[in-house]
Write a protein that holds these residues in place. Structure first.
Motif, PDB file in Angstrom:
ATOM      1  N   SER A  20       0.759  -1.221   0.082  1.00 48.09           N
ATOM      2  CA  SER A  20       0.160  -0.049  -0.107  1.00 48.09           C
ATOM      3  C   SER A  20       0.930   1.240   0.129  1.00 48.09           C
ATOM      4  CB  SER A  20      -1.085  -0.261   1.304  1.00 48.09           C
ATOM      5  OG  SER A  20      -0.201  -0.172   2.366  1.00 48.09           O
ATOM      6  N   ALA A  21       2.165   0.970   0.294  1.00 49.97           N
ATOM      7  CA  ALA A  21       3.089   2.162   0.205  1.00 49.97           C
ATOM      8  C   ALA A  21       3.415   2.510  -1.062  1.00 49.97           C
ATOM      9  CB  ALA A  21       4.269   2.048   1.084  1.00 49.97           C
ATOM     10  N   PRO A  22       3.730   3.966  -1.443  1.00 52.09           N
ATOM     11  CA  PRO A  22       4.210   4.232  -2.775  1.00 52.09           C
ATOM     12  C   PRO A  22       5.508   3.525  -3.214  1.00 52.09           C
ATOM     13  CG  PRO A  22       3.662   6.221  -1.488  1.00 52.09           C
ATOM     14  CD  PRO A  22       3.776   5.037  -0.441  1.00 52.09           C
ATOM     15  N   CYS A  23       6.012   3.222  -4.351  1.00 48.62           N
ATOM     16  CA  CYS A  23       6.615   2.486  -4.645  1.00 48.62           C
ATOM     17  C   CYS A  23       8.106   3.410  -4.649  1.00 48.62           C
ATOM     18  CB  CYS A  23       6.873   2.019  -6.242  1.00 48.62           C
ATOM     19  SG  CYS A  23       8.206   0.792  -6.651  1.00 48.62           S
ATOM     20  N   TRP A  24       9.384   2.974  -4.785  1.00 44.48           N
ATOM     21  CA  TRP A  24      10.568   3.771  -4.503  1.00 44.48           C
ATOM     22  C   TRP A  24      10.674   4.650  -5.812  1.00 44.48           C
ATOM     23  CZ3 TRP A  24      13.600   2.983  -8.851  1.00 44.48           C
ATOM     24  CH2 TRP A  24      13.563   1.847  -9.462  1.00 44.48           C
ATOM     25  N   CYS A  25      10.168   4.212  -6.775  1.00 46.84           N
ATOM     26  CA  CYS A  25      10.313   4.773  -8.287  1.00 46.84           C
ATOM     27  C   CYS A  25       9.593   6.094  -8.474  1.00 46.84           C
ATOM     28  CB  CYS A  25       9.816   3.789  -9.434  1.00 46.84           C
ATOM     29  SG  CYS A  25       8.213   3.461  -9.649  1.00 46.84           S
ATOM     30  N   THR A  26       8.476   6.276  -7.449  1.00 48.52           N
ATOM     31  CA  THR A  26       7.785   7.268  -7.551  1.00 48.52           C
ATOM     32  C   THR A  26       8.497   8.755  -7.369  1.00 48.52           C
ATOM     33  OG1 THR A  26       6.622   7.115  -5.288  1.00 48.52           O
ATOM     34  CG2 THR A  26       5.494   6.325  -7.200  1.00 48.52           C
ATOM     35  N   ALA A  27       9.633   8.489  -6.407  1.00 45.57           N
ATOM     36  CA  ALA A  27      10.474   9.399  -5.954  1.00 45.57           C
ATOM     37  C   ALA A  27      11.403  10.072  -7.059  1.00 45.57           C
ATOM     38  CB  ALA A  27      11.342   9.351  -4.852  1.00 45.57           C
ATOM     39  N   PRO A  29      12.247  11.432 -11.265  1.00 49.14           N
ATOM     40  CA  PRO A  29      11.829  12.269 -11.991  1.00 49.14           C
ATOM     41  C   PRO A  29      11.027  11.598 -13.176  1.00 49.14           C
ATOM     42  CG  PRO A  29      14.137  12.445 -12.196  1.00 49.14           C
ATOM     43  CD  PRO A  29      13.889  11.432 -11.149  1.00 49.14           C
ATOM     44  N   PRO A  30       9.721  11.997 -13.416  1.00 46.64           N
ATOM     45  CA  PRO A  30       9.059  11.168 -14.724  1.00 46.64           C
ATOM     46  C   PRO A  30       9.429  11.911 -15.868  1.00 46.64           C
ATOM     47  CG  PRO A  30       7.681  12.623 -13.270  1.00 46.64           C
ATOM     48  CD  PRO A  30       8.916  12.840 -12.653  1.00 46.64           C
ATOM     49  N   TYR A  50      19.473   4.958 -16.376  1.00 48.35           N
ATOM     50  CA  TYR A  50      18.785   5.322 -17.618  1.00 48.35           C
ATOM     51  C   TYR A  50      18.387   6.668 -17.518  1.00 48.35           C
ATOM     52  CZ  TYR A  50      15.501   5.371 -21.606  1.00 48.35           C
ATOM     53  OH  TYR A  50      15.041   5.757 -22.862  1.00 48.35           O
ATOM     54  N   ILE A  51      17.724   7.194 -16.485  1.00 46.60           N
ATOM     55  CA  ILE A  51      17.538   8.683 -16.306  1.00 46.60           C
ATOM     56  C   ILE A  51      18.946   9.462 -16.442  1.00 46.60           C
ATOM     57  CG2 ILE A  51      16.690  10.326 -14.554  1.00 46.60           C
ATOM     58  CD1 ILE A  51      14.800   8.143 -13.490  1.00 46.60           C
ATOM     59  N   GLN A  56      18.417  13.545 -17.421  1.00 54.42           N
ATOM     60  CA  GLN A  56      17.785  13.925 -16.234  1.00 54.42           C
ATOM     61  C   GLN A  56      18.388  13.564 -15.118  1.00 54.42           C
ATOM     62  OE1 GLN A  56      15.208  16.071 -16.270  1.00 54.42           O
ATOM     63  NE2 GLN A  56      15.151  15.992 -18.673  1.00 54.42           N
ATOM     64  N   PRO A  57      18.923  14.550 -13.861  1.00 55.17           N
ATOM     65  CA  PRO A  57      19.679  13.791 -12.774  1.00 55.17           C
ATOM     66  C   PRO A  57      18.651  12.943 -11.940  1.00 55.17           C
ATOM     67  CG  PRO A  57      19.027  16.367 -12.406  1.00 55.17           C
ATOM     68  CD  PRO A  57      18.564  15.757 -14.113  1.00 55.17           C
TER      69      PRO A  57
END
Length: 63
Positions: A20-27, A29-30, A50-51, A56-57
């Motif tokens: 139910s917690a947000p995934c690490w990837c949501t932190a 940059p999209p 990849y980023i 994108q840093p």
């Protein structure tokens, strides 16, 4: 546990694992487009690399 579709590493993906917690990837940059051939989740190392490679840093991993 999830398996990175890019390198095969095992990692935790909250969305895939039903957490139910947000995934690490949501932190992260999209701001980058993920290639169409990328199916599934990438591990933190692959996604950050990849980023970084596409202008994108990526933020530093949490302590």
């Amino acid at each position: 546990m999830s398996i990175c579709t890019r390198c095969g590493a095992r990692f935790t993906c909250a969305m895939a694992d039903g957490d139910s917690a947000p995934c690490w990837c949501t932190a992260l940059p999209p701001a980058v487009e993920v290639p169409q051939e990328a199916v599934g989740c990438w591990c933190p190392a692959c996604l950050r690399a990849y980023i970084a490679a596409h202008g994108q840093p990526a933020p530093a991993p949490p302590p």
